[in-house]
Design a protein around this motif. Structure first.
Motif, PDB file in Angstrom:
ATOM      1  N   SER A   1      30.941  -7.321 -49.804  1.00 31.73           N
ATOM      2  CA  SER A   1      29.796  -7.760 -50.604  1.00 31.73           C
ATOM      3  C   SER A   1      28.848  -6.594 -50.885  1.00 31.73           C
ATOM      4  CB  SER A   1      29.055  -8.914 -49.934  1.00 31.73           C
ATOM      5  OG  SER A   1      28.519  -8.528 -48.704  1.00 31.73           O
ATOM      6  N   ALA A   2      28.684  -5.684 -49.923  1.00 29.39           N
ATOM      7  CA  ALA A   2      27.848  -4.500 -50.157  1.00 29.39           C
ATOM      8  C   ALA A   2      28.465  -3.641 -51.258  1.00 29.39           C
ATOM      9  CB  ALA A   2      27.685  -3.690 -48.881  1.00 29.39           C
ATOM     10  N   LEU A   3      29.774  -3.427 -51.183  1.00 31.47           N
ATOM     11  CA  LEU A   3      30.440  -2.649 -52.224  1.00 31.47           C
ATOM     12  C   LEU A   3      30.278  -3.329 -53.578  1.00 31.47           C
ATOM     13  CD1 LEU A   3      32.124  -0.254 -53.112  1.00 31.47           C
ATOM     14  CD2 LEU A   3      34.183  -1.518 -52.429  1.00 31.47           C
ATOM     15  N   GLY A   4      30.388  -4.646 -53.610  1.00 33.08           N
ATOM     16  CA  GLY A   4      30.177  -5.381 -54.852  1.00 33.08           C
ATOM     17  C   GLY A   4      28.779  -5.191 -55.401  1.00 33.08           C
ATOM     18  N   MET A   5      27.794  -5.177 -54.517  1.00 25.60           N
ATOM     19  CA  MET A   5      26.410  -4.950 -54.955  1.00 25.60           C
ATOM     20  C   MET A   5      26.252  -3.548 -55.534  1.00 25.60           C
ATOM     21  SD  MET A   5      24.662  -7.705 -54.446  1.00 25.60           S
ATOM     22  CE  MET A   5      22.990  -7.630 -53.884  1.00 25.60           C
ATOM     23  N   TYR A   6      26.895  -2.553 -54.922  1.00 25.46           N
ATOM     24  CA  TYR A   6      26.837  -1.189 -55.455  1.00 25.46           C
ATOM     25  C   TYR A   6      27.508  -1.141 -56.828  1.00 25.46           C
ATOM     26  CZ  TYR A   6      25.991  -0.086 -50.498  1.00 25.46           C
ATOM     27  OH  TYR A   6      25.523  -0.051 -49.202  1.00 25.46           O
ATOM     28  N   GLU A   7      28.654  -1.822 -56.954  1.00 26.43           N
ATOM     29  CA  GLU A   7      29.385  -1.810 -58.218  1.00 26.43           C
ATOM     30  C   GLU A   7      28.627  -2.531 -59.336  1.00 26.43           C
ATOM     31  OE1 GLU A   7      33.982  -1.428 -56.633  1.00 26.43           O
ATOM     32  OE2 GLU A   7      33.286  -3.369 -57.370  1.00 26.43           O
ATOM     33  N   CYS A   8      27.782  -3.469 -58.980  1.00 23.15           N
ATOM     34  CA  CYS A   8      26.970  -4.195 -59.970  1.00 23.15           C
ATOM     35  C   CYS A   8      25.594  -3.571 -60.162  1.00 23.15           C
ATOM     36  CB  CYS A   8      26.798  -5.655 -59.534  1.00 23.15           C
ATOM     37  SG  CYS A   8      28.322  -6.594 -59.585  1.00 23.15           S
ATOM     38  N   ASN A   9      25.365  -2.434 -59.508  1.00 22.18           N
ATOM     39  CA  ASN A   9      24.086  -1.724 -59.582  1.00 22.18           C
ATOM     40  C   ASN A   9      22.912  -2.575 -59.107  1.00 22.18           C
ATOM     41  OD1 ASN A   9      25.014   0.802 -60.662  1.00 22.18           O
ATOM     42  ND2 ASN A   9      25.397  -0.300 -62.559  1.00 22.18           N
ATOM     43  N   LYS A  10      23.156  -3.416 -58.123  1.00 26.89           N
ATOM     44  CA  LYS A  10      22.088  -4.243 -57.561  1.00 26.89           C
ATOM     45  C   LYS A  10      21.511  -3.633 -56.286  1.00 26.89           C
ATOM     46  CE  LYS A  10      23.687  -8.415 -59.646  1.00 26.89           C
ATOM     47  NZ  LYS A  10      22.897  -9.519 -60.050  1.00 26.89           N
ATOM     48  N   ARG A  11      22.240  -2.679 -55.704  1.00 27.33           N
ATOM     49  CA  ARG A  11      21.765  -1.958 -54.524  1.00 27.33           C
ATOM     50  C   ARG A  11      22.222  -0.523 -54.613  1.00 27.33           C
ATOM     51  NH1 ARG A  11      23.675  -5.115 -49.250  1.00 27.33           N
ATOM     52  NH2 ARG A  11      23.556  -2.995 -48.483  1.00 27.33           N
ATOM     53  N   ILE A  12      21.482   0.348 -53.924  1.00 29.47           N
ATOM     54  CA  ILE A  12      21.843   1.764 -53.809  1.00 29.47           C
ATOM     55  C   ILE A  12      22.205   2.001 -52.347  1.00 29.47           C
ATOM     56  CG2 ILE A  12      21.019   4.146 -53.994  1.00 29.47           C
ATOM     57  CD1 ILE A  12      21.241   2.798 -56.693  1.00 29.47           C
TER      58      ILE A  12
END
Length: 63
Positions: free
Chosen positions: A28-39
């Motif tokens: 889920s963290a990787l998904g957030m990075y891929e969606c530009n929702k987290r750095i």
């Protein structure tokens, strides 16, 4: 190019779960990075760059 697009491109046809496990983060963290929702934190940036065999500069700052 933005980080999310670059991560997706580098991941290619590998599953998100496989890559995340290898890096030591949740899928889920990787998904957030891929969606530009987290750095990612600095230590995670290094692990991502090492996994894909690129520099942090290439991963985060070059087009």
């Amino acid at each position: 190019m933005d980080l999310g697009r670059r991560l997706k491109e580098l991941r290619g046809d590998r599953s998100r779960d496989k890559v995340a496990t290898a890096i030591g983060i949740s899928s889920s963290a990787l998904g957030m990075y891929e969606c530009n929702k987290r750095i990612p934190r600095d230590d995670v940036k290094r692990r991502i760059a090492d996994y894909f065999g690129v520099t942090i500069q290439q991963l985060f700052f070059e087009d």
